[in-house]
Design a protein around this motif. Structure first.
Motif, PDB file in Angstrom:
ATOM      1  N   ASP A  30      -4.665   0.332   6.926  1.00 28.01           N
ATOM      2  CA  ASP A  30      -5.206   1.303   5.967  1.00 28.01           C
ATOM      3  C   ASP A  30      -5.604   0.554   4.697  1.00 28.01           C
ATOM      4  O   ASP A  30      -5.413  -0.663   4.597  1.00 28.01           O
TER       5      ASP A  30
ATOM      6  N   ASP B  87      -8.716  -0.853   9.838  1.00 29.45           N
ATOM      7  CA  ASP B  87      -8.933   0.348  10.650  1.00 29.45           C
ATOM      8  C   ASP B  87      -7.578   0.856  11.110  1.00 29.45           C
ATOM      9  O   ASP B  87      -6.722   0.050  11.491  1.00 29.45           O
ATOM     10  N   ASP B  88      -7.375   2.167  11.092  1.00 24.15           N
ATOM     11  CA  ASP B  88      -6.104   2.714  11.554  1.00 24.15           C
ATOM     12  C   ASP B  88      -6.007   2.743  13.074  1.00 24.15           C
ATOM     13  O   ASP B  88      -4.934   2.962  13.624  1.00 24.15           O
TER      14      ASP B  88
ATOM     15  N   ASN C 287     -12.299   6.575   7.286  1.00 25.94           N
ATOM     16  CA  ASN C 287     -11.239   7.581   7.388  1.00 25.94           C
ATOM     17  C   ASN C 287      -9.929   6.963   7.875  1.00 25.94           C
ATOM     18  O   ASN C 287      -9.799   6.621   9.048  1.00 25.94           O
ATOM     19  N   MET C 288      -8.980   6.822   6.938  1.00 21.97           N
ATOM     20  CA  MET C 288      -7.673   6.262   7.260  1.00 21.97           C
ATOM     21  C   MET C 288      -6.618   6.969   6.424  1.00 21.97           C
ATOM     22  O   MET C 288      -6.922   7.478   5.352  1.00 21.97           O
ATOM     23  N   PRO C 289      -5.368   6.970   6.911  1.00 29.12           N
ATOM     24  CA  PRO C 289      -4.292   7.550   6.099  1.00 29.12           C
ATOM     25  C   PRO C 289      -3.933   6.617   4.940  1.00 29.12           C
ATOM     26  O   PRO C 289      -4.427   5.490   4.872  1.00 29.12           O
TER      27      PRO C 289
ATOM     28  N   ASP D 258      -2.711  -1.353   2.833  1.00 28.08           N
ATOM     29  CA  ASP D 258      -2.373  -2.567   3.577  1.00 28.08           C
ATOM     30  C   ASP D 258      -3.447  -3.634   3.329  1.00 28.08           C
ATOM     31  O   ASP D 258      -3.141  -4.810   3.123  1.00 28.08           O
TER      32      ASP D 258
ATOM     33  N   ASN E  56      -8.028   5.662   1.961  1.00 29.53           N
ATOM     34  CA  ASN E  56      -9.226   5.555   2.799  1.00 29.53           C
ATOM     35  C   ASN E  56     -10.087   4.361   2.396  1.00 29.53           C
ATOM     36  O   ASN E  56      -9.814   3.681   1.406  1.00 29.53           O
TER      37      ASN E  56
END
Length: 121
Positions: free
Chosen positions: A33, A8-9, A54-56, A36, A59
């Motif tokens: 992310d 999770d961001d 939703n992550m940079p 990672d 995703n």
């Protein structure tokens, strides 16, 4: 002891999930992310992944597809944990290989129930 990778961001979400999962006797790894998370999985495959959508960078859906395409590894259980709550998102996640789906916000009871449904508890 089983290992859960929390992807999770949001640092707050990772912290809350870590506290709950450690109370449930999981070792916890964190990723910010999808890229990672892939790096973590290449080093050490967890038993379960708690995955944001939703992550940079990469995703959750992209990560899930790459994870499920990995050969020669024991695949973890993947539980999406996201604010995306319409049926089309849920269907896409399940079709891509997610085992379960949790809506944010979540609490210990929700995680415990979903992890029990997939045989982790």
């Amino acid at each position: 002891m089983k290992t859960c990778l929390v992807v999770d961001d949001s640092k707050v979400i990772r912290k809350v999930a870590r506290r709950i999962l450690e109370e449930l006797s999981f070792n916890v790894e964190e990723a910010v992310d999808g890229q990672d998370a892939l790096d973590v999985c290449n080093r050490m495959m967890p038993d379960v992944v708690l995955l944001d959508w939703n992550m940079p960078v990469m995703n959750g859906l992209e990560f899930l597809k790459k994870l499920r395409s990995m050969q020669g590894v024991e695949q973890p259980i993947v539980v999406f944990c996201t604010t995306e709550n319409d049926m089309s998102h849920i269907r896409v996640a399940i079709e891509a290989g997610a085992n379960e789906y949790i809506m944010k916000p979540f609490d210990r009871e929700i995680i415990e129930a979903k992890f029990s449904q997939v045989g982790l508890m």
